[in-house]
Enzyme design. Structure first.
Site, PDB file in Angstrom:
ATOM      1  N   ASP A  53       0.825  -1.209   0.000  1.00  0.00           N
ATOM      2  CA  ASP A  53       0.000   0.000   0.000  1.00  0.00           C
ATOM      3  C   ASP A  53       0.868   1.272   0.000  1.00  0.00           C
ATOM      4  O   ASP A  53       1.825   1.380   0.768  1.00  0.00           O
ATOM      5  CB  ASP A  53      -0.905  -0.017   1.244  1.00  0.00           C
ATOM      6  CG  ASP A  53      -2.098   0.898   1.091  1.00  0.00           C
ATOM      7  OD1 ASP A  53      -1.923   2.049   0.657  1.00  0.00           O
ATOM      8  OD2 ASP A  53      -3.224   0.453   1.415  1.00  0.00           O
ATOM      9  N   THR A  94      -7.012   3.975  -1.168  1.00  0.00           N
ATOM     10  CA  THR A  94      -6.803   2.539  -0.991  1.00  0.00           C
ATOM     11  C   THR A  94      -7.977   1.647  -1.418  1.00  0.00           C
ATOM     12  O   THR A  94      -7.811   0.743  -2.241  1.00  0.00           O
ATOM     13  CB  THR A  94      -6.482   2.266   0.491  1.00  0.00           C
ATOM     14  OG1 THR A  94      -5.280   2.963   0.793  1.00  0.00           O
ATOM     15  CG2 THR A  94      -6.287   0.781   0.761  1.00  0.00           C
ATOM     16  N   ASP A 126       2.471   2.797   3.245  1.00  0.00           N
ATOM     17  CA  ASP A 126       1.402   3.797   3.333  1.00  0.00           C
ATOM     18  C   ASP A 126       1.393   4.457   4.710  1.00  0.00           C
ATOM     19  O   ASP A 126       1.320   5.682   4.822  1.00  0.00           O
ATOM     20  CB  ASP A 126       0.054   3.126   3.066  1.00  0.00           C
ATOM     21  CG  ASP A 126      -1.089   4.128   3.011  1.00  0.00           C
ATOM     22  OD1 ASP A 126      -1.129   4.909   2.039  1.00  0.00           O
ATOM     23  OD2 ASP A 126      -1.914   4.148   3.943  1.00  0.00           O
ATOM     24  N   HIS A 183       2.137   8.398   5.350  1.00  0.00           N
ATOM     25  CA  HIS A 183       1.160   9.331   5.934  1.00  0.00           C
ATOM     26  C   HIS A 183       1.745  10.047   7.142  1.00  0.00           C
ATOM     27  O   HIS A 183       1.629  11.252   7.286  1.00  0.00           O
ATOM     28  CB  HIS A 183      -0.097   8.581   6.391  1.00  0.00           C
ATOM     29  CG  HIS A 183      -1.033   8.283   5.281  1.00  0.00           C
ATOM     30  ND1 HIS A 183      -1.587   9.268   4.512  1.00  0.00           N
ATOM     31  CD2 HIS A 183      -1.518   7.106   4.809  1.00  0.00           C
ATOM     32  CE1 HIS A 183      -2.377   8.710   3.604  1.00  0.00           C
ATOM     33  NE2 HIS A 183      -2.342   7.392   3.766  1.00  0.00           N
ATOM     34  N   ASP A 190      -1.171   0.430  -4.790  1.00  0.00           N
ATOM     35  CA  ASP A 190      -2.479   0.983  -5.160  1.00  0.00           C
ATOM     36  C   ASP A 190      -2.402   2.443  -5.613  1.00  0.00           C
ATOM     37  O   ASP A 190      -3.219   2.890  -6.412  1.00  0.00           O
ATOM     38  CB  ASP A 190      -3.478   0.823  -3.993  1.00  0.00           C
ATOM     39  CG  ASP A 190      -2.939   1.328  -2.664  1.00  0.00           C
ATOM     40  OD1 ASP A 190      -1.722   1.608  -2.561  1.00  0.00           O
ATOM     41  OD2 ASP A 190      -3.730   1.431  -1.713  1.00  0.00           O
ATOM     42  N   HIS A 209      -2.560  11.117  -0.255  1.00  0.00           N
ATOM     43  CA  HIS A 209      -2.871  10.720  -1.634  1.00  0.00           C
ATOM     44  C   HIS A 209      -4.376  10.811  -1.786  1.00  0.00           C
ATOM     45  O   HIS A 209      -5.085  11.102  -0.825  1.00  0.00           O
ATOM     46  CB  HIS A 209      -2.352   9.298  -1.894  1.00  0.00           C
ATOM     47  CG  HIS A 209      -2.856   8.311  -0.892  1.00  0.00           C
ATOM     48  ND1 HIS A 209      -4.055   7.664  -1.029  1.00  0.00           N
ATOM     49  CD2 HIS A 209      -2.343   7.903   0.302  1.00  0.00           C
ATOM     50  CE1 HIS A 209      -4.245   6.889   0.028  1.00  0.00           C
ATOM     51  NE2 HIS A 209      -3.226   7.017   0.860  1.00  0.00           N
TER      52      HIS A 209
HETATM   53  P1  AMP Z   1      -5.919   5.193   3.030  1.00  0.00           P
HETATM   54  O1  AMP Z   1      -4.495   5.483   3.206  1.00  0.00           O
HETATM   55  O2  AMP Z   1      -6.790   6.096   3.861  1.00  0.00           O
HETATM   56  O3  AMP Z   1      -6.366   5.173   1.626  1.00  0.00           O
HETATM   57  O4  AMP Z   1      -6.182   3.727   3.623  1.00  0.00           O
HETATM   58  C1  AMP Z   1      -5.142   2.890   4.044  1.00  0.00           C
HETATM   59  C2  AMP Z   1      -5.607   2.022   5.163  1.00  0.00           C
HETATM   60  O5  AMP Z   1      -6.565   1.060   4.712  1.00  0.00           O
HETATM   61  C3  AMP Z   1      -4.495   1.176   5.748  1.00  0.00           C
HETATM   62  O6  AMP Z   1      -3.815   1.840   6.777  1.00  0.00           O
HETATM   63  C4  AMP Z   1      -5.191  -0.062   6.234  1.00  0.00           C
HETATM   64  O7  AMP Z   1      -5.235  -0.104   7.637  1.00  0.00           O
HETATM   65  C5  AMP Z   1      -6.593   0.023   5.661  1.00  0.00           C
HETATM   66  N1  AMP Z   1      -6.927  -1.241   5.021  1.00  0.00           N
HETATM   67  C6  AMP Z   1      -6.245  -1.893   4.072  1.00  0.00           C
HETATM   68  N2  AMP Z   1      -6.836  -3.047   3.711  1.00  0.00           N
HETATM   69  C7  AMP Z   1      -7.940  -3.146   4.479  1.00  0.00           C
HETATM   70  C8  AMP Z   1      -8.972  -4.126   4.596  1.00  0.00           C
HETATM   71  N3  AMP Z   1      -8.965  -5.219   3.845  1.00  0.00           N
HETATM   72  N4  AMP Z   1      -9.944  -3.893   5.496  1.00  0.00           N
HETATM   73  C9  AMP Z   1      -9.949  -2.754   6.252  1.00  0.00           C
HETATM   74  N5  AMP Z   1      -9.001  -1.812   6.190  1.00  0.00           N
HETATM   75  C10 AMP Z   1      -8.003  -1.993   5.323  1.00  0.00           C
HETATM   76 ZN    ZN Z   2      -3.503   2.799  -0.146  1.00  0.00          ZN
HETATM   77 ZN    ZN Z   3      -2.910   5.941   2.526  1.00  0.00          ZN
END
Ligand code: AMP
Ligand code: ZN
Ligand code: ZN
Length: 417
Positions: free
Chosen positions: A43, A79, A200, A204, A247, A352
């Site tokens: 990620d 994500t 990721d 962040h 991603d 992002h």
């Molecule tokens: P974002 O950076 O806000 O786009 O989202 C990233 C976060 O999505 C990560 O820190 C993960 O903890 C969360 N994430 C990734 N895969 C999953 C999943 N399968 N179910 C729930 N949360 C997830």
């Molecule tokens: Zn992501």
């Molecule tokens: Zn993120």
């Protein structure tokens, strides 16, 4: 051998080596025609992260396969949207996961990625993820985490899956994959997903240029090293297909670059869903919509406002009912904040979700296996094209998508057999 020793010295330092030895060294013979396709997501691993720090295993894999200049995410570059586009081959407007935070005007429900019970409701997930296509055609799948894998979609889940747990150790995730590979043929999954959030989270918290991101990249290289050594010990590293990708990328943001949406939208006028790079705005009615548009016109900021009608066509972001009448998209390096209080962000952080064509939003794609050329650099791959590519690798019949098999097989130099 030198790399295996390196890996073990690292594992020894973490005290995990002896527990892992039997799993890495299991020499169960495998039928190469049925070797698995392993889809791995790191990620937030930006297109230029490969060379930020010494990564022996990534570079070994590059020699063994092809590497794209970048993997283009879909809009918005977050994500949930992109992981689901990768496995469905659909733009967000066609798979229904239009943001990490959403509101559905029909069911009147809110979606938030941290709300696991909501995330697991089938009704949010449209389209057909690869594991559903595979399972429907009798091909077993397994998910060491992937967005959507814990929800029943079209009545199907992967044969093997685990509820998402961000604290599940990285190396244990790899061992789980090796365990599945060691199952007897009739139980063995042919399509396996594997997910890591490290890059990721570091991006962040500290920004893409931080030492913490470098450390995360090193840790990911080691995790991939463990997988690679595990495949080698089984003698199946040449027959296995590894698809290593991310991603989206990551941009640096400064705390001062805050856009307060409350300057444009009164709490009583609209529901504001999400913050950061993108906010979906649901005005109460036409009057409120006009007022918001008027305020933005008289006081433009470091963002763009799109109505559902004037959305740029290249975003492919207008069809779905969960896309709001007004969408705020911050300019890269800026962030939208909905609260009325001072921001508690660090001085510099990462974000992002911006325009998916920006260089900083680009992700990575690397593929090794019998159908891919060795030591090859290639151009841009679009993530919506991966569904038809993987369906072809798994020899299953794909469902209708926004992806293009001819386009991607040309870029990656796919061999016919
Ligand atoms: P974002 O950076 O806000 O786009 O989202 C990233 C976060 O999505 C990560 O820190 C993960 O903890 C969360 N994430 C990734 N895969 C999953 C999943 N399968 N179910 C729930 N949360 C997830
Ligand atoms: Zn992501
Ligand atoms: Zn993120």
């Amino acid at each position: 051998m030198r790399m295996l020793l390196l890996l073990f010295s690292f594992l020894l330092s973490t005290g995990e080596a002896f527990a892992l030895l039997p799993v890495i060294e299991s020499l169960q013979s495998q039928n190469s025609s049925n070797s698995p396709v392993i889809l791995i997501s790191m990620d937030g691993f930006r297109a230029d992260y490969w060379d930020k720090v010494e990564t022996p295993y990534f570079h070994e894999l590059m020699k063994r396969g092809m590497t794209a200049s970048n993997l283009k995410p879909v809009f918005p570059s977050v994500t949930f949207v992109n992981h689901f586009s990768i496995v469905t081959g659909l733009f967000s407007e066609n798979h229904g996961i239009v943001n990490n935070s959403m509101w559905d005007p029909f069911t009147q429900r809110a979606f938030e990625i941290r709300d696991i019970s909501e995330v697991d409701r089938s009704e949010w997930w449209e389209g057909e993820p690869l594991w559903v296509t595979a399972e429907k055609q009798g091909v077993k799948s397994a998910s060491m985490f992937w967005v959507g894998s814990s929800a029943e979609i079209k009545g199907v889940r992967p044969t093997y899956w685990l509820p998402y747990d961000r604290s599940f150790p990285r190396l244990k995730r790899v061992l789980k994959v090796l365990e599945w590979i060691d199952l007897p043929e009739e139980k063995r999954p042919k399509f396996i997903t594997l997910y890591f959030e490290d890059a990721d989270e570091a991006g962040h918290a500290h920004g893409p240029e931080s030492k913490e991101v470098k450390q995360a990249i090193k840790n990911l290289d080691e995790a991939l090293g463990l997988l690679w050594e595990g495949l080698k010990a089984r003698g199946i590293e040449e027959d296995t297909t590894l698809l290593l990708l991310s991603d989206h990328g990551m941009a640096q943001v400064e705390r001062e670059n805050r856009i307060r949406t409350s300057q444009y939208i009164k709490l009583s006028e609209a529901r504001v869903v999400g913050k950061g790079a993108i906010a979906l705005v649901w005005p109460k009615g036409k009057k409120e919509t006009a007022r918001i548009l008027e305020r933005v016109k008289s006081k433009p900021g470091h963002f763009q406002l799109f109505t559902k009608e004037n959305m740029p066509p290249q975003f492919h972001y207008s069809k779905h009912r969960r896309i709001s009448p007004i969408v705020f998209v911050a300019n890269q390096g800026w962030y939208l904040d909905t609260d009325l209080f001072p921001s508690i962000k660090p001085a510099v952080f990462g974000l992002h979700g911006y325009d998916n064509s920006l260089p900083e939003m680009q992700a990575v794609f690397l593929a090794t296996g019998p159908r891919f050329p060795k030591n090859q650099k290639a151009g841009e791959v679009q993530n919506i094209d991966l569904y038809p590519l993987i369906a072809n690798l798994l020899k299953i019949k794909p469902s209708q998508t926004d992806g293009n098999f001819e386009r991607v097989s040309k870029v990656v130099g796919l061999k016919s057999k």
